[in-house]
Design a protein around this motif. Structure first.
Motif, PDB file in Angstrom:
ATOM      1  N   THR A  24       0.509  -1.417   0.305  1.00 51.48           N
ATOM      2  CA  THR A  24      -0.578   0.070   0.156  1.00 51.48           C
ATOM      3  C   THR A  24       0.907   1.201   0.239  1.00 51.48           C
ATOM      4  N   PRO A  25       0.914   2.343  -0.037  1.00 50.40           N
ATOM      5  CA  PRO A  25       1.280   3.565  -0.513  1.00 50.40           C
ATOM      6  C   PRO A  25       2.143   3.894   1.252  1.00 50.40           C
ATOM      7  N   GLU A  26       1.225   3.573   2.483  1.00 47.49           N
ATOM      8  CA  GLU A  26       2.101   3.448   3.592  1.00 47.49           C
ATOM      9  C   GLU A  26       2.800   2.487   3.380  1.00 47.49           C
ATOM     10  N   GLY A  27       2.781   1.559   3.133  1.00 41.50           N
ATOM     11  CA  GLY A  27       3.869   0.366   3.341  1.00 41.50           C
ATOM     12  C   GLY A  27       4.847   0.509   1.824  1.00 41.50           C
ATOM     13  N   LYS A  28       5.065   1.287   0.719  1.00 44.03           N
ATOM     14  CA  LYS A  28       5.527   1.370  -0.028  1.00 44.03           C
ATOM     15  C   LYS A  28       6.525   2.356   0.828  1.00 44.03           C
ATOM     16  N   ASP A  29       5.798   2.843   1.154  1.00 44.66           N
ATOM     17  CA  ASP A  29       6.905   4.409   2.009  1.00 44.66           C
ATOM     18  C   ASP A  29       7.782   3.981   2.988  1.00 44.66           C
ATOM     19  N   ALA A  30       7.038   2.253   3.705  1.00 42.35           N
ATOM     20  CA  ALA A  30       8.123   1.702   5.414  1.00 42.35           C
ATOM     21  C   ALA A  30       8.866   0.413   4.406  1.00 42.35           C
ATOM     22  N   ILE A  31       8.685   0.071   3.087  1.00 42.88           N
ATOM     23  CA  ILE A  31      10.176  -0.759   2.946  1.00 42.88           C
ATOM     24  C   ILE A  31      10.976  -0.321   2.181  1.00 42.88           C
ATOM     25  N   TYR A  32      10.874   1.524   1.533  1.00 38.81           N
ATOM     26  CA  TYR A  32      11.928   2.142   0.985  1.00 38.81           C
ATOM     27  C   TYR A  32      13.205   2.263   2.324  1.00 38.81           C
ATOM     28  N   ARG A  33      12.454   2.886   3.078  1.00 39.55           N
ATOM     29  CA  ARG A  33      12.934   3.570   4.324  1.00 39.55           C
ATOM     30  C   ARG A  33      13.842   2.082   4.972  1.00 39.55           C
ATOM     31  N   VAL A  34      13.708   1.224   4.546  1.00 43.07           N
ATOM     32  CA  VAL A  34      13.946   0.028   5.171  1.00 43.07           C
ATOM     33  C   VAL A  34      15.723  -0.525   4.342  1.00 43.07           C
ATOM     34  N   PHE A  35      15.208  -0.070   2.356  1.00 41.52           N
ATOM     35  CA  PHE A  35      16.220  -0.176   2.379  1.00 41.52           C
ATOM     36  C   PHE A  35      17.057   0.744   2.235  1.00 41.52           C
ATOM     37  N   ASP A  36      16.501   2.063   2.860  1.00 38.57           N
ATOM     38  CA  ASP A  36      17.820   3.300   3.363  1.00 38.57           C
ATOM     39  C   ASP A  36      18.579   2.375   4.215  1.00 38.57           C
ATOM     40  N   LEU A  37      17.988   2.172   5.276  1.00 35.95           N
ATOM     41  CA  LEU A  37      18.546   2.177   6.392  1.00 35.95           C
ATOM     42  C   LEU A  37      19.129   0.448   6.711  1.00 35.95           C
ATOM     43  N   GLN A  38      19.408  -0.339   5.444  1.00 35.33           N
ATOM     44  CA  GLN A  38      19.806  -1.312   5.139  1.00 35.33           C
ATOM     45  C   GLN A  38      21.215  -0.865   4.155  1.00 35.33           C
ATOM     46  N   ASP A  39      21.424   0.556   3.829  1.00 31.84           N
ATOM     47  CA  ASP A  39      21.845   0.779   2.819  1.00 31.84           C
ATOM     48  C   ASP A  39      23.391   1.025   4.070  1.00 31.84           C
ATOM     49  N   GLU A  40      22.833   2.075   4.940  1.00 29.34           N
ATOM     50  CA  GLU A  40      23.162   2.845   6.569  1.00 29.34           C
ATOM     51  C   GLU A  40      24.053   1.685   7.488  1.00 29.34           C
ATOM     52  N   TYR A  41      23.630   0.302   7.562  1.00 30.16           N
ATOM     53  CA  TYR A  41      23.468  -0.497   8.138  1.00 30.16           C
ATOM     54  C   TYR A  41      25.007  -0.903   7.070  1.00 30.16           C
ATOM     55  N   ARG A  42      24.979  -1.069   6.036  1.00 28.18           N
ATOM     56  CA  ARG A  42      26.058  -1.283   5.107  1.00 28.18           C
ATOM     57  C   ARG A  42      26.986  -0.713   5.658  1.00 28.18           C
ATOM     58  N   ARG A  43      26.657   0.447   5.521  1.00 31.67           N
ATOM     59  CA  ARG A  43      28.245   1.168   5.560  1.00 31.67           C
ATOM     60  C   ARG A  43      29.206   1.478   6.429  1.00 31.67           C
ATOM     61  N   GLN A  44      28.512   0.991   7.820  1.00 32.90           N
ATOM     62  CA  GLN A  44      28.797   0.981   9.221  1.00 32.90           C
ATOM     63  C   GLN A  44      29.555  -0.416   9.962  1.00 32.90           C
ATOM     64  N   LEU A  45      29.259  -0.991   9.021  1.00 29.95           N
ATOM     65  CA  LEU A  45      29.827  -2.285   8.941  1.00 29.95           C
ATOM     66  C   LEU A  45      31.702  -2.713   9.725  1.00 29.95           C
ATOM     67  N   PRO A  46      31.825  -3.030  10.654  1.00 31.87           N
ATOM     68  CA  PRO A  46      33.723  -2.731  10.678  1.00 31.87           C
ATOM     69  C   PRO A  46      34.511  -3.976  10.136  1.00 31.87           C
ATOM     70  N   GLU A  47      35.061  -3.145   9.316  1.00 29.14           N
ATOM     71  CA  GLU A  47      36.372  -4.288   8.669  1.00 29.14           C
ATOM     72  C   GLU A  47      37.441  -4.830   9.326  1.00 29.14           C
ATOM     73  N   VAL A  48      36.732  -6.073  10.250  1.00 31.76           N
ATOM     74  CA  VAL A  48      36.689  -7.038  10.803  1.00 31.76           C
ATOM     75  C   VAL A  48      39.054  -7.819  10.442  1.00 31.76           C
ATOM     76  N   ILE A  49      39.487  -7.641  11.118  1.00 26.25           N
ATOM     77  CA  ILE A  49      40.933  -9.494  10.454  1.00 26.25           C
ATOM     78  C   ILE A  49      40.728 -10.340  10.505  1.00 26.25           C
ATOM     79  N   VAL A  50      40.646 -11.577   9.845  1.00 32.31           N
ATOM     80  CA  VAL A  50      39.322 -12.961  10.602  1.00 32.31           C
ATOM     81  C   VAL A  50      40.939 -13.507   9.287  1.00 32.31           C
ATOM     82  N   ALA A  51      41.866 -13.443   8.953  1.00 31.10           N
ATOM     83  CA  ALA A  51      43.209 -14.487   8.718  1.00 31.10           C
ATOM     84  C   ALA A  51      44.095 -13.942   7.624  1.00 31.10           C
TER      85      ALA A  51
END
Length: 245
Positions: A24-51
């Motif tokens: 719905t219009p409300e649902g579309k606004d919500a899911i597009y905002r979720v995508f933006d938040l997911q992009d921000e989450y990706r950017r914030q992931l720290p790089e950890v030395i694993v090997a």
């Protein structure tokens, strides 16, 4: 920490709203905002030395949510992750294990961080051109271990393991599909928790906990990963409940 928690809370709330109201219009606004938040989450992931690669000496830095297992990185079905840059050609896959500190933070998805002790996959290490590197990677209150496999070539006729905490190996997917297929469904029988023979044979190397230089060590002398106690079954976390099987 607060910013991360607020981001996750808002994203989870909006995703629940979308499931309730649909496209719905409300649902579309919500899911597009979720995508933006997911992009921000990706950017914030720290790089950890694993090997560190035993063949090329290249250090592997992984964008990993090491704050807690409630982050979207650990969503087994739909993990939110950043592209891993600079992997050496010899990288094959990275598995992992986690000793959970209870209670576990609840999250609205299934997480599968591996068993509660480090292990190796014999069918990979039996290839004479494959080596594994074990390191400790804390995840908030939990103790995590990354097990990374390297080889001068991809083993033929052997499915590689899925990447730690996910159901695919995006980089080495045999059909070239980044998110639509699974390399290998893990089974407890695939795992060997007796690390000593692999260390003694030089097939498994290790990095000391907390070593920011990621120096590689061989053999069992002073190895901190021998005989670690922990449940050898797979662990599934469902809304804070731990299921072992």
């Amino acid at each position: 920490m607060r910013e991360r928690l607020a981001l996750l809370d808002e994203g989870n709330r909006l995703h629940t709203l979308y499931r309730e109201v649909g496209y719905t219009p409300e649902g579309k606004d919500a899911i597009y905002r979720v995508f933006d938040l997911q992009d921000e989450y990706r950017r914030q992931l720290p790089e950890v030395i694993v090997a560190r690669c035993p063949f090329t000496d290249a250090v592997v830095r992984w964008p990993l949510d090491n704050v807690d297992l409630d982050g979207w990185y650990w969503d087994w079905d739909q993990p939110i992750r950043r592209h891993v840059a600079g992997l050496p050609f010899s990288w094959l896959t990275m598995e992992g294990a986690v000793r959970l500190a209870e209670p576990v933070t609840a999250a609205p998805f299934h997480a599968m961080p591996g068993p509660a002790a480090p292990y190796v996959v014999p069918r990979l290490l039996e290839d004479p051109e494959v080596r594994a590197v074990l390191s400790e990677s804390p995840i908030g209150r939990h103790t995590g271990w990354a097990i990374t496999y390297f080889g001068n070539r991809r083993p033929e006729d052997i499915a590689l393991e899925n990447v730690w905490g996910s159901r695919t190996n995006e980089i080495h997917d045999p059909r070239g599909l980044e998110r639509d297929s699974s390399e290998h469904v893990p089974k407890p029988s695939d795992h060997d928790f007796d690390l000593r023979p692999w260390l003694e044979a030089g097939r498994l190397l290790w990095i000391a906990p907390g070593d920011t230089d990621a120096a590689l060590h061989e053999g069992t002398a002073e190895c901190p990963y021998l005989d670690i106690e922990g449940d050898h079954r797979e662990q599934l976390i469902n809304r804070g409940e731990i299921i072992r099987y």
